[in-house]
Scaffold this motif. Sequence first.
Motif, PDB file in Angstrom:
ATOM      1  N   GLY A  27      -3.756  18.370   0.242  1.00  0.00           N
ATOM      2  CA  GLY A  27      -2.569  18.936   0.859  1.00  0.00           C
ATOM      3  C   GLY A  27      -1.456  19.101  -0.142  1.00  0.00           C
ATOM      4  N   GLU A  28      -0.343  19.586   0.345  1.00  0.00           N
ATOM      5  CA  GLU A  28       0.808  19.821  -0.513  1.00  0.00           C
ATOM      6  C   GLU A  28       1.386  18.503  -1.020  1.00  0.00           C
ATOM      7  N   GLN A  29       2.130  18.616  -2.102  1.00  0.00           N
ATOM      8  CA  GLN A  29       2.806  17.457  -2.666  1.00  0.00           C
ATOM      9  C   GLN A  29       3.789  16.892  -1.640  1.00  0.00           C
ATOM     10  N   ALA A  30       3.882  15.561  -1.575  1.00  0.00           N
ATOM     11  CA  ALA A  30       4.804  14.854  -0.681  1.00  0.00           C
ATOM     12  C   ALA A  30       4.516  15.115   0.798  1.00  0.00           C
ATOM     13  N   SER A  31       3.232  15.313   1.129  1.00  0.00           N
ATOM     14  CA  SER A  31       2.872  15.552   2.530  1.00  0.00           C
ATOM     15  C   SER A  31       2.271  14.318   3.195  1.00  0.00           C
ATOM     16  N   GLY A  32       2.118  13.200   2.443  1.00  0.00           N
ATOM     17  CA  GLY A  32       1.619  11.959   3.018  1.00  0.00           C
ATOM     18  C   GLY A  32       0.201  11.593   2.624  1.00  0.00           C
ATOM     19  N   LYS A  33      -0.392  12.330   1.695  1.00  0.00           N
ATOM     20  CA  LYS A  33      -1.781  12.058   1.291  1.00  0.00           C
ATOM     21  C   LYS A  33      -1.942  10.648   0.722  1.00  0.00           C
ATOM     22  N   SER A  34      -1.060  10.283  -0.177  1.00  0.00           N
ATOM     23  CA  SER A  34      -1.160   8.951  -0.797  1.00  0.00           C
ATOM     24  C   SER A  34      -0.885   7.852   0.222  1.00  0.00           C
ATOM     25  N   THR A  35       0.057   8.073   1.116  1.00  0.00           N
ATOM     26  CA  THR A  35       0.349   7.085   2.159  1.00  0.00           C
ATOM     27  C   THR A  35      -0.869   6.904   3.054  1.00  0.00           C
ATOM     28  N   LEU A  36      -1.508   7.991   3.445  1.00  0.00           N
ATOM     29  CA  LEU A  36      -2.723   7.922   4.260  1.00  0.00           C
ATOM     30  C   LEU A  36      -3.822   7.171   3.521  1.00  0.00           C
ATOM     31  N   ALA A  37      -4.031   7.502   2.254  1.00  0.00           N
ATOM     32  CA  ALA A  37      -5.075   6.847   1.463  1.00  0.00           C
ATOM     33  C   ALA A  37      -4.799   5.345   1.335  1.00  0.00           C
ATOM     34  N   LYS A  38      -3.532   4.984   1.097  1.00  0.00           N
ATOM     35  CA  LYS A  38      -3.191   3.560   0.984  1.00  0.00           C
ATOM     36  C   LYS A  38      -3.386   2.829   2.309  1.00  0.00           C
ATOM     37  N   LEU A  39      -3.038   3.480   3.418  1.00  0.00           N
ATOM     38  CA  LEU A  39      -3.243   2.848   4.726  1.00  0.00           C
ATOM     39  C   LEU A  39      -4.726   2.592   4.974  1.00  0.00           C
ATOM     40  N   ILE A  40      -5.558   3.575   4.692  1.00  0.00           N
ATOM     41  CA  ILE A  40      -7.001   3.408   4.895  1.00  0.00           C
ATOM     42  C   ILE A  40      -7.526   2.289   4.003  1.00  0.00           C
ATOM     43  N   PHE A  41      -7.146   2.316   2.730  1.00  0.00           N
ATOM     44  CA  PHE A  41      -7.578   1.270   1.810  1.00  0.00           C
ATOM     45  C   PHE A  41      -7.105  -0.101   2.289  1.00  0.00           C
ATOM     46  N   TYR A  42      -5.875  -0.160   2.748  1.00  0.00           N
ATOM     47  CA  TYR A  42      -5.281  -1.395   3.262  1.00  0.00           C
ATOM     48  C   TYR A  42      -6.168  -1.991   4.365  1.00  0.00           C
ATOM     49  N   PHE A  43      -6.500  -1.196   5.369  1.00  0.00           N
ATOM     50  CA  PHE A  43      -7.281  -1.703   6.504  1.00  0.00           C
ATOM     51  C   PHE A  43      -8.731  -1.993   6.125  1.00  0.00           C
ATOM     52  N   LYS A  44      -9.313  -1.174   5.269  1.00  0.00           N
ATOM     53  CA  LYS A  44     -10.710  -1.380   4.905  1.00  0.00           C
ATOM     54  C   LYS A  44     -10.897  -2.581   3.979  1.00  0.00           C
ATOM     55  N   SER A  45      -9.826  -2.997   3.294  1.00  0.00           N
ATOM     56  CA  SER A  45      -9.944  -4.144   2.393  1.00  0.00           C
ATOM     57  C   SER A  45      -9.622  -5.474   3.085  1.00  0.00           C
ATOM     58  N   LEU A  46      -9.201  -5.431   4.340  1.00  0.00           N
ATOM     59  CA  LEU A  46      -8.857  -6.673   5.056  1.00  0.00           C
ATOM     60  C   LEU A  46     -10.040  -7.639   5.228  1.00  0.00           C
ATOM     61  N   PRO A  47     -11.276  -7.159   5.435  1.00  0.00           N
ATOM     62  CA  PRO A  47     -12.375  -8.140   5.555  1.00  0.00           C
ATOM     63  C   PRO A  47     -12.499  -9.035   4.321  1.00  0.00           C
ATOM     64  N   GLN A  48     -12.358  -8.449   3.132  1.00  0.00           N
ATOM     65  CA  GLN A  48     -12.450  -9.261   1.921  1.00  0.00           C
ATOM     66  C   GLN A  48     -11.278 -10.227   1.821  1.00  0.00           C
ATOM     67  N   ASP A  49     -10.103  -9.797   2.255  1.00  0.00           N
ATOM     68  CA  ASP A  49      -8.946 -10.698   2.276  1.00  0.00           C
ATOM     69  C   ASP A  49      -9.204 -11.886   3.202  1.00  0.00           C
ATOM     70  N   PHE A  50      -9.802 -11.615   4.345  1.00  0.00           N
ATOM     71  CA  PHE A  50     -10.110 -12.667   5.318  1.00  0.00           C
ATOM     72  C   PHE A  50     -11.104 -13.671   4.723  1.00  0.00           C
ATOM     73  N   ILE A  51     -12.128 -13.152   4.068  1.00  0.00           N
ATOM     74  CA  ILE A  51     -13.122 -14.014   3.414  1.00  0.00           C
ATOM     75  C   ILE A  51     -12.449 -14.855   2.330  1.00  0.00           C
ATOM     76  N   ASP A  52     -11.586 -14.238   1.534  1.00  0.00           N
ATOM     77  CA  ASP A  52     -10.891 -14.967   0.469  1.00  0.00           C
ATOM     78  C   ASP A  52     -10.054 -16.112   1.039  1.00  0.00           C
ATOM     79  N   ILE A  53      -9.371 -15.864   2.146  1.00  0.00           N
ATOM     80  CA  ILE A  53      -8.557 -16.917   2.780  1.00  0.00           C
ATOM     81  C   ILE A  53      -9.429 -18.108   3.145  1.00  0.00           C
ATOM     82  N   ILE A  54     -10.581 -17.829   3.721  1.00  0.00           N
ATOM     83  CA  ILE A  54     -11.484 -18.913   4.122  1.00  0.00           C
ATOM     84  C   ILE A  54     -11.926 -19.725   2.912  1.00  0.00           C
TER      85      ILE A  54
END
Length: 191
Positions: A27-54
């Motif tokens: 998409g165009e510059q400053a349209s939210g692509k990086s924010t979307l990618a970071k949000l997806i990465f954020y949620f998909k990486s939570l299982p490993q964070d949970f395991i690390d906490i344990i």
Amino acid sequence: MHRIRITNFKMLKDVEIDVNDMLIVMGEQASGKSTLAKLIFYFKSLPQDFIDIIFENIEDNGIDLQKMFWSKIRRKFYDYFGSTKHLKDFSVVYTYKDSYHLALSLHEDRTMKIDVAPAMFDNLFYGRIRNLITNIRNNLQQSNSYERTAFRNATGQLESFIYQQFDNALVPLFIPAGRNITVSYSEQFKL
């Protein structure tokens, strides 16, 4: 199938996307692509964070997994997106599978509100997971190959169970935009 629903988060006003194994966002510059990618990465990486906490707290019998996981979710959000104090009311719901979702929004005092689907909540903090953690604790002392095998089996069962709750055992990979890669990761490109 994973799905993300974003309402009024930064420049993303009303977005709903199926998150497949490979997702290319253009998409165009400053349209939210990086924010979307970071949000997806954020949620998909939570299982490993949970395991690390344990594993970081495996010897603590009084561990409050929920409190520690909520703290990690909030800290990680701050690291990725900054303080919630400046944000408008928003909602981000990440669905891992049918009735398993994690949602973020704001309380009236602008602090992070975390909501987890009841079935997912119960599986992450009560029941079988407690037995899996106890099994690892019981196998911490390893003096022979049988005990090391028992420990590996116990850790594998716990990790498998957690990945099942988040419906994913793949470690996410976030590749930033080409123009940002040398700026953001310049140290890694030095010889």
